[in-house]
Design a protein around this motif. Structure first.
Motif, short mmCIF file in Angstrom:
data_model
loop_
_atom_site.label_atom_id
_atom_site.label_comp_id
_atom_site.label_asym_id
_atom_site.label_seq_id
_atom_site.Cartn_x
_atom_site.Cartn_y
_atom_site.Cartn_z
N GLY A 310 0.79 -1.23 0.00
CA GLY A 310 0.00 0.00 0.00
C GLY A 310 0.82 1.27 0.00
N GLU A 311 2.14 1.18 -0.20
CA GLU A 311 3.02 2.36 -0.15
C GLU A 311 3.42 2.79 -1.56
OE1 GLU A 311 7.13 3.73 2.11
OE2 GLU A 311 7.02 1.68 1.33
N VAL A 312 3.65 4.11 -1.72
CA VAL A 312 4.23 4.66 -2.95
C VAL A 312 5.64 5.11 -2.64
CG1 VAL A 312 4.03 6.34 -4.81
CG2 VAL A 312 1.97 5.45 -3.75
N LEU A 313 6.63 4.43 -3.25
CA LEU A 313 8.03 4.81 -3.08
C LEU A 313 8.51 5.46 -4.37
CD1 LEU A 313 10.75 4.71 -1.49
CD2 LEU A 313 11.22 2.57 -2.71
N GLY A 314 8.99 6.68 -4.27
CA GLY A 314 9.54 7.37 -5.42
C GLY A 314 11.03 7.10 -5.54
N ILE A 315 11.50 6.86 -6.76
CA ILE A 315 12.93 6.73 -7.05
C ILE A 315 13.29 7.89 -7.97
CG2 ILE A 315 14.77 5.25 -7.91
CD1 ILE A 315 13.35 3.87 -5.71
N VAL A 316 14.10 8.83 -7.47
CA VAL A 316 14.41 10.03 -8.25
C VAL A 316 15.90 10.12 -8.51
CG1 VAL A 316 12.42 11.27 -7.29
CG2 VAL A 316 14.67 11.52 -6.22
N ALA A 494 13.41 7.81 -2.58
CA ALA A 494 14.81 7.39 -2.58
C ALA A 494 15.53 8.15 -3.68
CB ALA A 494 14.91 5.88 -2.82
N VAL A 495 16.68 8.72 -3.37
CA VAL A 495 17.44 9.53 -4.33
C VAL A 495 18.66 8.73 -4.78
CG1 VAL A 495 18.62 11.73 -4.70
CG2 VAL A 495 16.68 11.61 -3.12
N MET A 496 18.82 8.60 -6.11
CA MET A 496 19.94 7.84 -6.67
C MET A 496 20.89 8.74 -7.44
SD MET A 496 18.49 4.14 -7.94
CE MET A 496 20.19 3.64 -8.31
N GLN A 497 22.19 8.42 -7.34
CA GLN A 497 23.23 9.11 -8.10
C GLN A 497 24.32 8.10 -8.43
OE1 GLN A 497 25.73 11.87 -5.99
NE2 GLN A 497 26.17 13.09 -7.82
N PHE A 498 24.66 7.99 -9.72
CA PHE A 498 25.73 7.09 -10.18
C PHE A 498 25.55 5.67 -9.64
CE2 PHE A 498 28.38 11.19 -10.06
CZ PHE A 498 28.01 11.53 -11.34
N VAL A 502 21.70 7.56 -2.37
CA VAL A 502 22.37 8.55 -1.54
C VAL A 502 21.50 9.04 -0.40
CG1 VAL A 502 23.87 9.30 -3.42
CG2 VAL A 502 21.71 10.50 -3.03
N GLU A 503 20.18 8.83 -0.52
CA GLU A 503 19.27 9.29 0.52
C GLU A 503 17.92 8.62 0.35
OE1 GLU A 503 17.94 13.52 2.63
OE2 GLU A 503 19.30 13.51 0.92
N ILE A 504 17.29 8.25 1.47
CA ILE A 504 15.95 7.67 1.42
C ILE A 504 15.23 8.03 2.71
CG2 ILE A 504 16.73 5.44 2.37
CD1 ILE A 504 14.57 4.11 0.58
N VAL A 510 12.81 14.33 3.24
CA VAL A 510 13.83 14.42 2.19
C VAL A 510 13.75 15.75 1.44
CG1 VAL A 510 14.62 13.43 0.00
CG2 VAL A 510 14.04 11.93 1.92
N PHE A 511 12.53 16.21 1.18
CA PHE A 511 12.37 17.43 0.38
C PHE A 511 12.55 18.71 1.20
CE2 PHE A 511 10.96 16.43 -3.96
CZ PHE A 511 10.96 15.05 -3.88
N LEU A 512 12.16 18.69 2.45
CA LEU A 512 12.24 19.90 3.26
C LEU A 512 13.54 19.99 4.05
CD1 LEU A 512 8.55 20.10 4.57
CD2 LEU A 512 9.57 21.27 2.61
N ASN A 513 14.16 18.84 4.29
CA ASN A 513 15.42 18.84 5.05
C ASN A 513 16.38 17.82 4.45
OD1 ASN A 513 17.26 19.46 7.08
ND2 ASN A 513 16.46 17.87 8.44
N PRO A 514 16.77 18.01 3.18
CA PRO A 514 17.63 17.02 2.52
C PRO A 514 19.00 16.94 3.19
CG PRO A 514 17.47 19.01 1.18
CD PRO A 514 16.49 19.17 2.31
N LYS A 515 19.48 15.71 3.35
CA LYS A 515 20.78 15.52 4.01
C LYS A 515 21.92 15.49 3.00
CE LYS A 515 18.96 13.04 8.03
NZ LYS A 515 17.57 13.38 7.75
N ALA A 516 21.66 14.98 1.81
CA ALA A 516 22.71 14.84 0.80
C ALA A 516 22.80 16.11 -0.05
CB ALA A 516 22.43 13.64 -0.09
N GLU A 517 24.03 16.53 -0.36
CA GLU A 517 24.22 17.71 -1.20
C GLU A 517 23.60 17.50 -2.58
OE1 GLU A 517 27.82 20.53 -2.99
OE2 GLU A 517 28.28 18.82 -1.70
N TYR A 518 23.67 16.26 -3.09
CA TYR A 518 23.10 15.96 -4.41
C TYR A 518 21.60 16.20 -4.42
CZ TYR A 518 21.66 13.24 -8.49
OH TYR A 518 21.10 12.84 -9.68
N THR A 519 20.91 15.83 -3.35
CA THR A 519 19.46 16.07 -3.25
C THR A 519 19.17 17.56 -3.25
OG1 THR A 519 19.28 14.06 -1.90
CG2 THR A 519 17.36 15.51 -1.96
#
Length: 536
Positions: A310-316, A494-498, A502-504, A510-519
């Motif tokens: 029942g969950e929606v997980l975004g992969i960006v 979940a945020v992906m790079q290479f 890098v962050e989930i 994630v959007f209001l307080n992103p921890k990764a510089e890439y995000t």
């Protein structure tokens, strides 16, 4: 301002049997020196058709019925093809939406840029090469000596678009027409191309006609804006005025359809996982040729996550981040090198081909281009029934379910007897959703399912997905490069790079307080963010 191009009462007729008599009519506007004019509207509004009429690139059976387009003392619409051909590339340059189809796949990039000079009898061959190198440097392509010898398939989407811009600039045109040049690009590449066009426009003093359906792009670069609907202009004016105080209901509807920068806080999902991905890895290796070393690219690098029932997980992430490869590896359209994909306790990677055919029913995909994923020679009923029938569902039950699904995705059941080409892009995507639902899956993987759609159609499909997900209690893995879309639809992201995760976390976190510089960089690259924040 002085008008570089003045269009008066343009009308373009459509062939008999079309849904309307004119592709565009009553079109009048000026394009001024040194300005960026954005032409906005949904598919079918006539914005690209207007540009193609100016360039003499209208399709067969479509022709200019009336109108005048004054440019440098001549009516472009009345010029013979030979004269208009001289203007193309010389005084008017054009950038197309999909550079891979606009570039010659068999010619090196340097040769294609040099061909512009050759077509207009400019310079000697050595001079053409030097000027091609200079243009490659100007548009910010890396390693110009290597790029000039490269073929289009060896470049990324953003690099190919830069090569197209170099070709359009080759003869220093007075006008640059950019037809949806950033639609297919991820958010950071889009931001780079927009910045490049703006910089080059200021440096060369060109007038730019920028065609788009994205008001975020308008907010980022436009001086003035024209809004088109059903082939007519419904509103035009200074960009800031139209964005902050739209006068026409259609303009307001387009602006309302843009996913907002507000981030909802969904209820936490506490149910057990339907899918667990553990330490998934995939490296693509290209065999070397004569004098060429073997090349390897790590597409998935130790990725682990779960999706609850029942969950929606975004992969960006950007293009090349590995997000689509993860989706394809889950259903084994791509074979992972190692790692586990546990679907309700069963490792998909350990299944035999016969077991996999049965298990795949439980995981279905919605693809970015629904037209390419539907058989153009088969009716929609076949597309919806084929999977269930292969899985053993009786034909009459599969057909009855197909008609139910068309109603569920808000299409007329009569659509079952039509072919894919008879539907709009948004309707085809609804058919893609219905086809995924036909298998009664536990998990749906939507790979860039709305990225090619107009903003208003995108909003409708997102609303449909969210409604179906909640009503049917579906688990959804939503792959996207559009941060706003992810914020509106997803519970977690979940945020992906290479190839790495890098962050989930929860979408608001994630959007209001992103921890990764890439995000943070991804969020900063979203076009029009400052305008939306100001408007709010």
């Amino acid at each position: 301002m002085d008008a570089v191009l003045s269009i008066q009462d343009l009308a373009i007729s459509l062939p008999p049997g079309a849904d309307r008599d004119y592709a565009v009519q009553n079109i009048s506007f000026d394009l001024n020196a040194g300005e960026i004019l954005c032409v906005v509207g949904e598919s079918g509004s006539g914005k690209s058709m207007t540009a193609n009429a100016l360039m003499g690139l209208l399709p067969d059976q479509v022709e200019v019925a009336r109108g005048v387009a004054q440019f440098e003392g001549r009516d472009m619409l009345a010029l013979p093809d030979t004269e208009r051909r001289k203007l193309r590339g010389d005084r008017i340059g054009m950038i197309f939406q999909e550079p891979m189809t606009a570039l010659n796949p068999l010619m090196r990039i340097g040769d294609q840029i040099a061909e512009v000079f050759e077509a207009h009898n400019r310079h000697t061959p050595p001079e053409r090469r030097e000027k091609a190198l200079a243009l490659i440097r100007e548009v910010g392509l890396p390693d110009p000596e290597k790029i000039i010898r490269a073929y289009p398939f060896q470049l990324s989407g953003g690099q190919r678009q830069r090569a197209m811009i170099a070709m359009a600039l080759a003869l220093d045109p007075a006008i640059l027409i950019a037809d949806e040049p950033t639609t297919a690009l991820d958010v950071t590449t889009q931001a780079q191309i927009l910045d490049l066009i703006k910089t080059i426009q200021e440096r060369h003093g060109m007038a730019v006609m920028f065609i788009t359906h994205d008001f975020g792009v308008v907010a980022e670069i436009a001086d003035r804006v024209i809004v088109m609907r059903y082939g007519e202009i419904v509103e035009q004016g200074a960009a800031r005025e139209v964005l902050s105080n739209p006068q026409h209901d259609y303009t307001r509807a387009l602006l309302d359809a843009i996913p907002s920068d507000s981030v909802p806080t969904p209820e936490p999902v506490t149910e057990p996982p339907v899918l667990e991905v553990r330490d998934l890895r995939k490296t693509f290796v290209t065999s070397g040729g004569l004098f060429k070393p073997t090349r390897s690219v790590t597409a998935i690098d130790g990725v682990s996550f779960s999706i609850a029932r029942g969950e929606v997980l975004g992969i960006v992430g950007e293009s090349g981040s590995g997000k689509s490869t993860v989706g394809r590896a889950i259903v084994r359209l791509v074979e992972a090198d190692s790692g586990e994909v546990i679907l309700d306790g069963q490792d998909m990677n350990a299944l035999s081909p016969a077991e996999l055919r049965t298990a795949r029913r439980r995981v279905q995909m919605i693809f970015q281009d629904p037209y390419a994923s539907l058989n153009p020679r088969k009716k929609i009923l076949h597309a919806l029934c084929e999977g269930p029938i292969v899985q053993g569902v009786p034909k009459d039950k599969a057909q009855a379910r197909a008609h139910e699904l068309l109603e569920i995705v808000e299409l007329d059941p009569g659509a079952a007897d039509r072919y894919p080409h008879e539907f709009s892009g948004g309707q085809r995507q609804r058919i893609g959703i219905a086809r995924a639902l036909a298998m009664d899956p536990d998990l749906i993987i939507a790979d860039e399912a709305v990225s090619a759609l107009d903003v208003s159609i995108q909003a409708q499909v997102l609303e449909l997905l969210r409604d179906l997900q909640q009503r049917l209690h579906l688990s959804l893995m939503f792959i996207t490069h559009d941060m706003r879309v992810a914020a509106q639809l997803c519970d977690r992201v979940a945020v992906m790079q290479f190839g790495k995760l890098v962050e989930i976390g929860p979408v608001a976190e994630v959007f209001l307080n992103p921890k990764a510089e890439y995000t943070r960089n991804l969020l900063a690259a979203v076009p029009g963010t400052e305008w939306q924040v100001g408007a709010a």
